[in-house]
Design an enzyme around this catalytic site. Structure first.
Site, mmCIF file in Angstrom:
data_model
loop_
_atom_site.group_PDB
_atom_site.id
_atom_site.type_symbol
_atom_site.label_atom_id
_atom_site.label_comp_id
_atom_site.label_asym_id
_atom_site.label_seq_id
_atom_site.Cartn_x
_atom_site.Cartn_y
_atom_site.Cartn_z
ATOM 1 N N LYS A 1 -1.996 -1.750 -3.498
ATOM 2 C CA LYS A 1 -3.099 -0.951 -2.942
ATOM 3 C C LYS A 1 -2.718 0.520 -3.047
ATOM 4 C CE LYS A 1 -5.892 -0.325 1.217
ATOM 5 N NZ LYS A 1 -6.664 -1.022 2.243
ATOM 6 N N GLU B 1 0.838 -1.203 0.000
ATOM 7 C CA GLU B 1 0.000 0.000 0.000
ATOM 8 C C GLU B 1 0.866 1.244 0.000
ATOM 9 O OE1 GLU B 1 -2.889 0.326 3.165
ATOM 10 O OE2 GLU B 1 -3.675 2.211 2.367
HETATM 11 P P1 13P Z 1 -9.348 3.981 3.615
HETATM 12 O O1 13P Z 1 -10.130 3.247 2.576
HETATM 13 O O2 13P Z 1 -10.171 4.550 4.718
HETATM 14 O O3 13P Z 1 -8.391 4.972 2.999
HETATM 15 O O4 13P Z 1 -8.433 2.908 4.339
HETATM 16 C C1 13P Z 1 -7.722 2.012 3.594
HETATM 17 C C2 13P Z 1 -6.628 1.505 4.403
HETATM 18 O O5 13P Z 1 -6.472 0.324 4.542
HETATM 19 C C3 13P Z 1 -5.713 2.462 5.024
HETATM 20 O O6 13P Z 1 -4.541 1.795 5.367
#
Ligand code: 13P
Length: 345
Positions: A219, A177
């Site tokens: 992500k 991510e």
């Molecule tokens: P949000 O969809 O609220 O941005 O959160 C995603 C997430 O996993 C943050 O680490």
């Protein structure tokens, strides 16, 4: 390395037009959201809230995997059933957030570096034993005056790559991510440039650390104008900018991209994902799906408010958002699906 197992899990997480539910808020983040709604900030309240989620019948029709937090993966339903088992009963693969948070980066005011590599090999082995089959680590990039620095982009990408390599060694699919934040007055074009630089660096570092891209998921943020930017592009313009940026940076061998919502409203997040799939789904080798936290959970929390009497209505809202997002994956989402439950995107 159990290569085929990693590939199968990664593909499974993005198969059948499903997506992921991020329910991995750390205790301080969860408590902050509870406090805003007057919900007690206790372990029992957090447990009860997560029980509501993992017992929502039918959730597995739209959600392939749920990302848990260290506290949550150890919790049980009131009747003693572990949450991991409850999720498996719904057909949902349990995952786990393994970073220990984004901390102030030395020598780089207003920038953050994500920590958590120390002892990670041992923690991953424990989580695998508990039933987790994938993991998540979040890096954050801030856009601002003179930001982000090259060092912030590079250090975060390096940490993500080391995390991903350790995950694959442990048989866990890493969700990588990299979030370029929405906060600020920057333009969509600036977000696109920074997202592109950050993702190029992420895949460069993943290559150096010998990460198998077929056995991971990305992500990222959608490419968006800053929250305070006067010009807010249309849903279609956001979809096009996002997909073009990803086409330039993500190897076609990655099974899927699961977007974070980043503070977008639930309806906008669904509409933008839908627009991407409407235009590009048949042209892309990889799946475009969701891994939302706030854009799925916020309406649920607002209904629940910590009260047992609201559990059924909260579960209905959860299922509704999960269905809207599965429809968006198919390019079949429409604002009319919201009925009177939501605002128009
Ligand atoms: P949000 O969809 O609220 O941005 O959160 C995603 C997430 O996993 C943050 O680490």
């Amino acid at each position: 390395m159990k290569t085929q197992q990693l590939i199968d899990t990664a593909r499974g997480l993005v198969s059948d037009d499903k997506g992921l539910l991020a329910m991995d808020e750390s205790n301080p983040t969860c408590d902050k959201r509870f406090a805003k709604l007057g919900i007690p900030q206790t372990e029992e309240a957090r447990r009860a809230y997560r029980e509501l989620i993992v017992t929502t019948a039918g959730l597995g029709e739209c959600i392939s995997g749920a990302i848990l937090y260290d506290e949550t993966i150890r919790q049980k339903k009131k009747d003693g059933t572990p949450f991991v088992k409850a999720l498996a009963d719904l057909g949902i693969i349990p995952g786990i957030k393994v970073d220990t948070g984004a901390k102030a980066m030395a020598g780089h005011p207003n920038e953050k570096i994500t920590e958590g590599l120390d002892g990670l090999r041992e923690r991953l082995a424990d989580y695998f034993q508990m039933g987790a089959r994938f993991a998540k680590w979040r890096a954050v990039i801030t856009i601002g005056e003179g930001l982000p620095s090259w060092s912030c982009i590079e250090a975060n990408a390096h940490a993500l790559a080391r995390y991903a390599a350790l995950c694959q060694e442990a048989g866990l699919v890493p969700i990588v991510e990299a979030e370029t934040l929405m906060e600020g007055g920057h333009s969509l074009q600036r977000c696109r440039e920074i997202t592109e630089e950050a993702l190029r660096m992420v895949f460069h570092q993943l290559h150096i650390q010998k990460v198998l891209v077929e056995g991971m998921l990305l992500k990222p943020n959608m490419v968006l104008p800053g929250l305070d930017c006067a010009r807010q592009e249309t849903v279609e313009e956001v979809a096009e900018a996002t997909v073009k940026c990803l086409l330039r940076t993500v190897p076609a061998a990655v099974p899927g991209i699961a977007f974070l919502s980043g503070g977008q409203s639930p309806e906008l997040a669904s509409a933008r994902l839908n627009a991407m799939n409407t235009v590009f789904k048949t042209k892309l080798p990889l799946a475009l799906t969701f891994s939302f936290s706030r854009a799925i959970q916020q309406p649920v929390l607002e209904i629940w408010k910590g009260m047992e009497a609201n559990v059924a209505a909260s579960q209905k809202a959860l299922l509704h958002r999960a269905r809207c997002n599965r429809a968006a994956r198919k390019g079949e989402y429409d604002a009319s699906m919201e009925g009177n439950q939501g605002r128009k995107p």
